[in-house]
Design an enzyme around this catalytic site. Sequence first.
Site, mmCIF file in Angstrom:
data_model
loop_
_atom_site.group_PDB
_atom_site.id
_atom_site.type_symbol
_atom_site.label_atom_id
_atom_site.label_comp_id
_atom_site.label_asym_id
_atom_site.label_seq_id
_atom_site.Cartn_x
_atom_site.Cartn_y
_atom_site.Cartn_z
ATOM 1 N N GLU B 60 0.814 -1.225 0.000
ATOM 2 C CA GLU B 60 0.000 0.000 0.000
ATOM 3 C C GLU B 60 0.845 1.272 0.000
ATOM 4 O O GLU B 60 0.515 2.245 -0.680
ATOM 5 C CB GLU B 60 -0.975 0.001 1.186
ATOM 6 C CG GLU B 60 -2.185 -0.907 0.986
ATOM 7 C CD GLU B 60 -1.876 -2.373 1.227
ATOM 8 O OE1 GLU B 60 -0.774 -2.678 1.727
ATOM 9 O OE2 GLU B 60 -2.736 -3.222 0.926
ATOM 10 N N HIS B 129 -11.419 -4.075 8.630
ATOM 11 C CA HIS B 129 -11.934 -3.863 7.267
ATOM 12 C C HIS B 129 -13.235 -3.060 7.285
ATOM 13 O O HIS B 129 -14.027 -3.164 6.364
ATOM 14 C CB HIS B 129 -12.208 -5.207 6.572
ATOM 15 C CG HIS B 129 -10.975 -5.985 6.216
ATOM 16 N ND1 HIS B 129 -10.221 -6.626 7.155
ATOM 17 C CD2 HIS B 129 -10.377 -6.223 5.028
ATOM 18 C CE1 HIS B 129 -9.207 -7.249 6.557
ATOM 19 N NE2 HIS B 129 -9.270 -7.016 5.270
#
Lengths: 340, 328
Positions: B60, B129
């Site tokens: 990321e 999440h």
Amino acid sequence: MKEEQKTEKKENADFFKKVEALGLKQAQLEEMLYTMYLIRRFERMADQLYAAGKVHGTMHLSAGQEAVAVGLGLAVQDDDYLVNHHRGHGHFIAKGADVNLMMAEFLGKENGYCRGRGGSMHIADVEANNLGANGIVGGGFPLAMGAGLAVQMQKADQIVLGIFGDGSTNEGVFHESLNMAALWKLPVLFICENNKYGMSMDVEQVIAKLPIAQRADAYGIPWELVDGNDVVAVFDVMNKAVAHVRAGNGPYFVEAQTYRYFGHSKSDRNLYRSQEEIAAWREKDPIFRFRAALREANLITEETADELNEKANGVIESAVEFAENSPEPNVNTLMEYVYA
Amino acid sequence: MPEMTYLEAIRSALQYEMRQDERVFIIGEDIGVYGGAFGATFGMLEEFGPERIRETPISEAGIMGAATGAALVGMRPVAELMFMDFVLLALDQLANQAGKARFMFGGKATVPLVVRMPGGSGSGAAAQHSQSLESILMHFPGIKVVNPSTAYDAKGLLLSAIRDPNPVVFVEHKLLYKTKGEVPEEEYTIPIGLADIKREGRDITVVANNIMVKKTLAVAEELAEEGIEVEVVDLRTMRPLDVGTITSSVKKTGRLLVVHEACQTGGWAGEIMAIVSAHDAFNYLDAPMRRLAGADVPIPYNRLLERAAVPQEEDIAREIRAIMSNKY
């Protein structure tokens, strides 16, 4: 003839041959020496201005590492992109930065490179493809990789010079970026300036397997070590590395082994290394070494070498004058360049 | 006007802009054949090829930095982070690099990048999440934060975001992806920095973002039958904030409830209330301002617990009634 003298004669002849083989002309050799003087003088002056309370905040001096900057600077195109680390004064100067604008930035002035907003740690000149120094150790890795991605997509012939220190290679982004650059064969030349210490930590204390450059093997990136205190050797290696990258063969990794004389930053008391060690490295000083080699190979006269040094001093004197006479930013402009 | 889902509207904006501007490319994980974790880029690989639908390793920070570096060199990248939670892995590149470059370099750099990320709970994806992290991202000068609540806004705001010369965080909500609305096929933009009054009302202002706008609108319908007219202000852009629309609405209704899914402590509702309390609009208040936020808890897995962790329609209705009746 004594043995020692014979060896010395041979070394001189080797130096001459090497310089000739690299196609380095007299003017270039003089320029190299001059630029090293200029960098050293710039930093010495910045240090003095700091001591005098005129430079605000900290800075990271690269004295002792000038050969890396200059050997690299000569091997690249003016429009190649530069992504730099926090000890980056030398690389900017070697790549043609205006020392007046740099000094003005050090003094926080409105007409400095970053209009006084960045200082030593964030010097950039985006118009000249200098994408900036970085205050975050390792912060530049993904930026260099991303700039390489853009260059590749634009089908341009520039390459990206990603310069970083030994300490940053323990950051996760080092590995992420090398992997992505290798996967996509991006035109990035990774240059590790190993000056032996990440702040106070010796590379041997923090890196499980040396040399650092062998980490490039994990990503299939070719690598090479070079004596970072030998400006001709640096130029030689960088030349090959640049040609490899520019030809579209993907990234290349060079580790230049060198040493910084001064502390990490202005708060450093040098408690983690001995004066003997510093003195031993000073014996290998890149500027004295290059000057001596040029002299012995009769490629420069004492007078010319002194003149180059004096010229550098003069240029830095006038940079200080320029900077001191430059205006401070207007406090009313604080919020300029903030869009959100 | 055709109906599209929120997800299709996002894809429509991406396709439109990639067709007309070759500098635009998408970079992220599993965005090719897979089409992205939620399908936003599904089918785009065929049209645009692997160079412009740039699939990455699971890196990321690398994605965020690649987009930033490319933007500095004249491209217009749209990065996709699979879940908003993962922005924490990329925060140095987003906040320290992309967000500061223009200022730090004296206004001489531009970083035209968009980073899309789905946030929010309700899908059973649990603590790592499901977060709503817009309050954190709003804290950094130099980053625009946009979060559309409808398919129409999603397309118009995404087109503006891609054309913006500065970094824009584009927050999507997982539960909104399948919601439908009328969306023009053709190009249109919605300016970043403008809130939208999604429903006019005289009695109370509710300031909300993304999925909370949808929930509040449903509540407003219900309360209208009780004679309470709710004005729903959809912020759409979190930074820069549209202070004028908020304060005008408060002046009109005299009551304010701020609703968000993000955790309460340090959440942006506090910012809105601070702005109103220091503004002339404060003098128009007929009741104390209130906020209704996510509980200060990691999002749990269990369906019942997950539901209880963030504001639901009944909670919004209860808060509005409490403010209207001055009983808390």
